[in-house]
Design an enzyme around this catalytic site. Structure first.
Site, PDB file in Angstrom:
ATOM      1  N   ARG A  30      -8.777   3.816 -12.531  1.00 16.81           N
ATOM      2  CA  ARG A  30      -8.662   2.702 -11.579  1.00 16.81           C
ATOM      3  C   ARG A  30      -8.081   1.454 -12.231  1.00 16.81           C
ATOM      4  O   ARG A  30      -7.298   0.731 -11.619  1.00 16.81           O
ATOM      5  CB  ARG A  30     -10.032   2.394 -10.943  1.00 16.81           C
ATOM      6  CG  ARG A  30     -10.063   1.103 -10.139  1.00 16.81           C
ATOM      7  CD  ARG A  30     -11.186   1.038  -9.105  1.00 16.81           C
ATOM      8  NE  ARG A  30     -12.470   1.488  -9.603  1.00 16.81           N
ATOM      9  CZ  ARG A  30     -13.258   0.796 -10.441  1.00 16.81           C
ATOM     10  NH1 ARG A  30     -12.901  -0.397 -10.856  1.00 16.81           N
ATOM     11  NH2 ARG A  30     -14.410   1.293 -10.858  1.00 16.81           N
ATOM     12  N   TYR A  34       5.376  -8.188  10.769  1.00 18.73           N
ATOM     13  CA  TYR A  34       4.820  -6.845  10.916  1.00 18.73           C
ATOM     14  C   TYR A  34       3.399  -6.987  11.466  1.00 18.73           C
ATOM     15  O   TYR A  34       2.609  -7.775  10.929  1.00 18.73           O
ATOM     16  CB  TYR A  34       4.799  -6.161   9.539  1.00 18.73           C
ATOM     17  CG  TYR A  34       4.101  -4.827   9.555  1.00 18.73           C
ATOM     18  CD1 TYR A  34       4.721  -3.725  10.108  1.00 18.73           C
ATOM     19  CD2 TYR A  34       2.817  -4.691   9.049  1.00 18.73           C
ATOM     20  CE1 TYR A  34       4.068  -2.496  10.151  1.00 18.73           C
ATOM     21  CE2 TYR A  34       2.164  -3.463   9.079  1.00 18.73           C
ATOM     22  CZ  TYR A  34       2.803  -2.376   9.641  1.00 18.73           C
ATOM     23  OH  TYR A  34       2.154  -1.169   9.687  1.00 18.73           O
ATOM     24  N   ASP A  89       7.875 -10.548   2.435  1.00 20.03           N
ATOM     25  CA  ASP A  89       7.772  -9.114   2.696  1.00 20.03           C
ATOM     26  C   ASP A  89       9.202  -8.568   2.685  1.00 20.03           C
ATOM     27  O   ASP A  89       9.970  -8.799   3.615  1.00 20.03           O
ATOM     28  CB  ASP A  89       7.088  -8.890   4.054  1.00 20.03           C
ATOM     29  CG  ASP A  89       6.894  -7.410   4.385  1.00 20.03           C
ATOM     30  OD1 ASP A  89       7.621  -6.574   3.817  1.00 20.03           O
ATOM     31  OD2 ASP A  89       6.027  -7.101   5.222  1.00 20.03           O
ATOM     32  N   LYS A 105       7.915   2.995   2.816  1.00 22.91           N
ATOM     33  CA  LYS A 105       9.179   2.993   3.544  1.00 22.91           C
ATOM     34  C   LYS A 105      10.344   3.328   2.605  1.00 22.91           C
ATOM     35  O   LYS A 105      10.362   4.403   2.035  1.00 22.91           O
ATOM     36  CB  LYS A 105       9.351   1.635   4.241  1.00 22.91           C
ATOM     37  CG  LYS A 105       8.076   1.139   4.945  1.00 22.91           C
ATOM     38  CD  LYS A 105       7.665   1.958   6.142  1.00 22.91           C
ATOM     39  CE  LYS A 105       6.283   1.615   6.678  1.00 22.91           C
ATOM     40  NZ  LYS A 105       6.031   0.203   6.971  1.00 22.91           N
TER      41      LYS A 105
END
Ligand SMILES: *Cc1c(COP(=O)(O)O)cnc(C)c1O
Length: 379
Positions: free
Chosen positions: A53, A105, A177, A202
């Site tokens: 992690r 978004y 973004d 994406k």
């Protein structure tokens, strides 16, 4: 020998960044390391990694690559784009104010409204095409101005450098973004942004088969460190295999983006001349209201477009059912073309025109995509 990437072009960077032959086997492709834990040295000190992690080889390779691609000092990878946005908002404090675009978004304002309002974070949504709206939304406690361009689903374009100038004068941070444009087409740090965010789900991964997010910081320092603690302590981190897939996708990003742009331009031009189409929203068309700003701040105009059919909602829904190459599905950035009726997705409060369809133009041949639309539109 590791390649010197300090002076190479972005195509070369994308292929080589973060990849090195495995010294144990000679494998040219770096291995996928699934181990959750890493051995300490005889001196009890941790090596490069301790626990999955807090850091692992595949995540580190991806983060170094993302920082190089955007031209930033440091990058942090997350389990989704939303987790990345959330980590940045978590680094702000109760009472801080955020300005974001009204057509961001949908998940970005949803975080502000549904999660962070309860933590005392306040926000204002504005149409950032008008700089006066950004200026007048500023408050003494504005800490962050969030930019997203081109926007969803109207492909609105805002001036990153101008907004960054206004925000910095008010001592606010600027995050961009950059999911739709990618670092191939748009360089937010060169335009004044402090933080770049990506949904790597994406274009960066590029094959519609992995979820991920990232934050890249222009400078090292307190903010990047604080978000780094949120990443490793909060644990919204991607698995090694997810990092591997995103990192692999990046290798072909520059060439995929060229093809996405070329195909989108051809489809947009064709639709603009079609009698069944009332409007096409693509920043590459000279008729688009954001064309001049896009031409100035983007290298090319991207693979996303939307258009409005004559006949409104009924005809738009019928059209998505008739296309064969364009799959009727949400998301974007993969090799396959996608089409989506945004008003249905956004629900009853939507401002999106009912006849609008959003398209992620894929990597098929443009002739085939155009033929698919012609058959679906009829006539
Ligand atoms: C998809 C997307 C997001 C959210 O990313 P997830 O990976 O789905 O969490 C944020 N911004 C933009 C522009 C997106 O397209």
């Amino acid at each position: 020998m590791p390649v010197d990437l300090s002076r190479v072009k972005i195509e070369t960077l994308a292929v080589h960044a973060g990849w090195e032959s495995d010294p144990h086997t000679g494998a040219v492709i770096s291995p996928l390391t699934l181990s959750t834990t890493f051995e300490r040295g005889a001196d009890q000190l941790p090596g490069k990694h301790i626990y999955i992690r807090s850091g692992n080889p595949n995540r580190l390779a991806l983060e170094e690559t993302l920082a190089l691609l955007e031209g930033g000092a440091a990058a942090l990878a997350f389990s989704s784009g939303q987790a990345a946005t959330m980590a940045l908002l978590q680094a702000l404090g109760p009472g801080d104010h955020v300005i974001a675009p009204e057509d961001a978004y949908y998940g970005t304002p949803a975080l502000l409204r549904d999660l962070f309002a309860r933590w005392g974070l306040t926000y204002t949504l504005v149409d950032m095409r008008d700089l006066a709206h950004v200026q007048s939304a500023l408050r003494p406690n504005t800490r962050l101005v969030w930019i997203e361009t081109p926007s969803n689903p109207m492909l609105r374009v805002v001036d990153i450098a101008a907004i960054a100038g206004i925000a910095h004068e008010a001592h606010a941070l600027v995050a961009c973004d950059n999911t739709w444009a990618t670092p191939i087409l748009q360089r937010p740090f060169e335009l004044g942004a402090d933080i770049v965010m990506h949904s790597t789900t994406k274009y960066l991964s590029g094959h519609s088969d992995v979820q991920g997010g990232a934050l890249i910081f222009r400078e090292p320092g307190e903010l990047a460190d604080r978000v780094g603690v949120i990443q490793s302590t909060g644990g919204a981190v991607p698995a090694p295999f997810d990092c591997y897939l995103v990192h692999r996708g990046i290798r072909t990003l520059p060439w995929r983006m060229r093809a996405h742009c070329e195909n989108a331009r051809r489809v947009a031009e064709h639709l603009a001349g079609h009698a069944g189409v009332a409007a096409v929203h693509y920043p590459g068309l000279s008729s688009h209201t954001g064309h001049a700003v896009a031409a100035r701040q983007m290298r090319d105009f991207g693979g996303m477009l939307s258009f409005e059919v004559r006949g409104g909602r009924a005809e738009a829904l019928a059209l998505c059912a008739r296309t064969q190459l364009f799959a009727h599905a949400t998301s974007l950035g993969g090799p396959e073309s996608l089409i989506e009726h945004r008003a249905s997705v956004e629900g009853p409060t939507t401002k999106t025109p009912e006849g609008l369809l959003r398209v992620s133009v894929g990597l098929e041949h443009a002739d085939d995509l155009i033929a698919d639309f012609d058959a679906a539109l009829g006539g």
